[in-house]
Design an enzyme around this catalytic site. Sequence first.
Site, short mmCIF file in Angstrom:
data_model
loop_
_atom_site.label_atom_id
_atom_site.label_comp_id
_atom_site.label_asym_id
_atom_site.label_seq_id
_atom_site.Cartn_x
_atom_site.Cartn_y
_atom_site.Cartn_z
N ASP A 157 0.84 -1.20 0.00
CA ASP A 157 0.00 0.00 0.00
C ASP A 157 0.87 1.26 0.00
OD1 ASP A 157 -2.35 1.49 0.14
OD2 ASP A 157 -3.26 0.12 1.59
N ASP A 212 -10.54 2.70 -3.25
CA ASP A 212 -11.18 1.46 -2.83
C ASP A 212 -12.58 1.24 -3.41
OD1 ASP A 212 -8.93 1.49 -1.27
OD2 ASP A 212 -9.96 0.94 0.58
#
Length: 402
Positions: A150, A220
């Site tokens: 990430d 997301d």
Amino acid sequence: MKSALSTLFLGLAQLPIGESLDNGLGRTPLMGWSSWNVAQCNAASAKYALDTANKFVSLGLKDLGYQYINIDDCWSTKSRNASGKLVPDPSKWPDGIKPVADKIHSMGLKFGLYGDAGQMTCAGYPGSESHEASDVAQLVEWGVDFWKFDNCYTPCLDNPRPQTCSRPAGSTKTWYTPMRDAIVGAQKLRNIYFNLCNWGRDNVWTWGAQYGNSWRISEDNWGDFASVARIASIAAGIYQYSAPGGFNDLDMLYIGSPKLTTNEERLHFGLWAITKSPLVLGLDLDNISDTRLAIIRNKGIIDINQDPLGKAATTFRPPGAPAPVSGQVYPYWAGPLSDGVVIGLCAGTAAGTYTVNFTDVPGLGAGTYTWKEMYTGQTGNGTSVSFNIDLHDMRVIKVTKA
Ligand code: GAL
């Protein structure tokens, strides 16, 4: 006999500067499960990992190709130990990581973990910045097969570094280089699938294949239809970057989200499959309904996703059809398969009758074709197909030469 210098030189020659990742993994989109959409931090545990592995076997998911059990953010303690190592949270991993990975391997499955290129993960656990090589050594020791990386708490023009930086200092590509190099450096010891999660920054699809086996193309999936539409619409514009070894990652599936209807779940699964996204389940398999099981176990659709050609579908515009609108689900999709063409028909904005003449479909043309629709099981042959589709539902049609 090799001189010390030539040994050193050989060692250096193995360093992957500027080279493609090319590790032989991800030749078709990854299939598996991740803890994040199940219960965020609470699902990052040995119990969830092992329960899911058992369910992969008992529900027949393993036989369908679902293989990776991936634990997302929050699996470690909040700080590194005295030797600078990441420590599995003992309340979530009472026996540590290795026995869990070993058990999962003994079932013929694979095990994945999550990390971050910055100082901390998005949920505030230690990041891998400046610890890349030793963290990879740790992954190798534990037997980790997949590493999602990430980009929270990375260098930012704002000071102090925020969780999500809106004015990045430098390129995500630079931040991902040390980890990519560490993973390639360890490849002979353990071949680790590398999943980039930079939310589509810096046009990651243009360099993702040099760095990883798949790359997130967006922010997301929040488990609502607007997310599905937003992400699918981005995927349509960058379909050409997916190929065996490196695929656009549309984010983890949210089949099981309370914000999606059954129609929307079918469309979500169908679009992710035909655009060749990794198919990463994000639900608790202990409590899955038969309707949802039928979606995730649809062998016809899985086979399309796993087609060895590895080319993604995108939108096409039949005569008279409106142009695609950014952020909306376009009705007409098509993509090549090794033995035909897949057509996706989506009632993304309106229920109705959707008809396609094969002659208008990229990769087909004039002639008679045989087809099969994968959700209804309907088959036929001719020069066109037509379906009445309810709002937000989808039909996935495999077309072959008659
Ligand atoms: C986000 C990422 C999600 C999930 C989450 C964990 O940045 O996009 O997929 O990994 O972090 O905190």
